[in-house]
Design a protein around this motif. Structure first.
Motif, PDB file in Angstrom:
ATOM      1  N   ASP A  38      -6.351   2.010   1.489  1.00 26.87           N
ATOM      2  CA  ASP A  38      -5.701   1.197   2.519  1.00 26.87           C
ATOM      3  C   ASP A  38      -6.678   0.304   3.286  1.00 26.87           C
ATOM      4  OD1 ASP A  38      -3.100   2.015   1.978  1.00 26.87           O
ATOM      5  OD2 ASP A  38      -3.167   3.660   3.434  1.00 26.87           O
ATOM      6  N   ASN A  45      -3.761  -3.128   8.019  1.00 22.01           N
ATOM      7  CA  ASN A  45      -4.896  -2.324   7.571  1.00 22.01           C
ATOM      8  C   ASN A  45      -6.200  -3.046   7.913  1.00 22.01           C
ATOM      9  OD1 ASN A  45      -3.542  -0.013   6.175  1.00 22.01           O
ATOM     10  ND2 ASN A  45      -2.606  -1.709   5.059  1.00 22.01           N
ATOM     11  N   TYR A 177      -1.908  -1.547  -5.891  1.00 28.22           N
ATOM     12  CA  TYR A 177      -1.464  -1.324  -4.512  1.00 28.22           C
ATOM     13  C   TYR A 177       0.020  -1.615  -4.424  1.00 28.22           C
ATOM     14  CZ  TYR A 177      -1.960  -0.879   0.536  1.00 28.22           C
ATOM     15  OH  TYR A 177      -1.880  -0.436   1.836  1.00 28.22           O
ATOM     16  N   ARG A 179       3.319  -1.373  -1.252  1.00 27.63           N
ATOM     17  CA  ARG A 179       3.718  -1.040   0.128  1.00 27.63           C
ATOM     18  C   ARG A 179       5.157  -0.576   0.121  1.00 27.63           C
ATOM     19  NH1 ARG A 179       2.001  -5.763   4.161  1.00 27.63           N
ATOM     20  NH2 ARG A 179       3.183  -7.061   2.765  1.00 27.63           N
TER      21      ARG A 179
END
Length: 179
Positions: A38, A45, A177, A179
């Motif tokens: 993160d 972040n 990654y 979210r």
């Protein structure tokens, strides 16, 4: 009518380029094929560029170009998160945080380009919330020239395209990654 963000995975963009030898890219922060921590993602972040280290590049190397690219971003052209130009051949490590704005962590003559968000320096992973997992290609291009012909206002895609003609080897590390 809602727009679905579900779409096929983009091809590996580097598989579409001329084949060149590879060398080793490692990181104290990233592991190939694993989730990007993160702290290396965009705000809220910490947005800190990861540590990168490379070795085993050809003896003929004269400089390096370092990029971070997300081919899975919505739209046909992906998203450039980081481009470092004109790294001297003596540079084989970028410390964590070297992508920060107004940093003195780059060697003389090296510079950052603006990414697709308009920011000069590193901007971390920021896939749309709810979108599938994105891949982030951290790539070191070994070049056969000491200096590229790009300037600070050059767009990242143009720099990457021009580097293709001078790349004699390439090292990459892919993090993911979501979210």
């Amino acid at each position: 009518m809602a727009v679905s963000l579900t779409r096929p995975l983009a091809p590996d963009p580097y598989s579409l380029l001329p084949v060149v030898p590879s060398f080793t890219l490692s990181s104290d922060d990233l592991r190939d094929g694993e989730r990007l921590p993160d702290r290396h993602a965009a705000p809220p972040n910490a947005n800190v560029s990861p540590h990168l280290h490379w070795e085993g590049f050809p003896r003929e190397t004269r400089s390096f170009l370092v990029t971070a690219f997300d081919p899975d971003a919505p739209g046909p052209s992906g998203w450039w998160h980081w481009v470092v130009v004109d790294l001297p051949v003596t540079t084989t490590t970028l410390d964590r945080g070297a992508g920060a704005l107004h940093t003195d962590d780059l060697p003389p003559g090296a510079f950052h380009l603006r990414g697709d968000d308009g920011v000069t320096g590193y901007v971390g992973a920021a896939p749309p919330p709810g979108d599938r997992e994105h891949r982030y290609f951290f790539v070191v291009h070994a070049l056969d020239v000491e200096h590229t012909t790009v300037g600070p206002q050059t767009m990242p895609g143009a720099a990457a395209c021009g580097a293709t003609f001078h790349t004699i080897a390439r090292a990459l590390l892919v993090a993911t990654y979501q979210r």
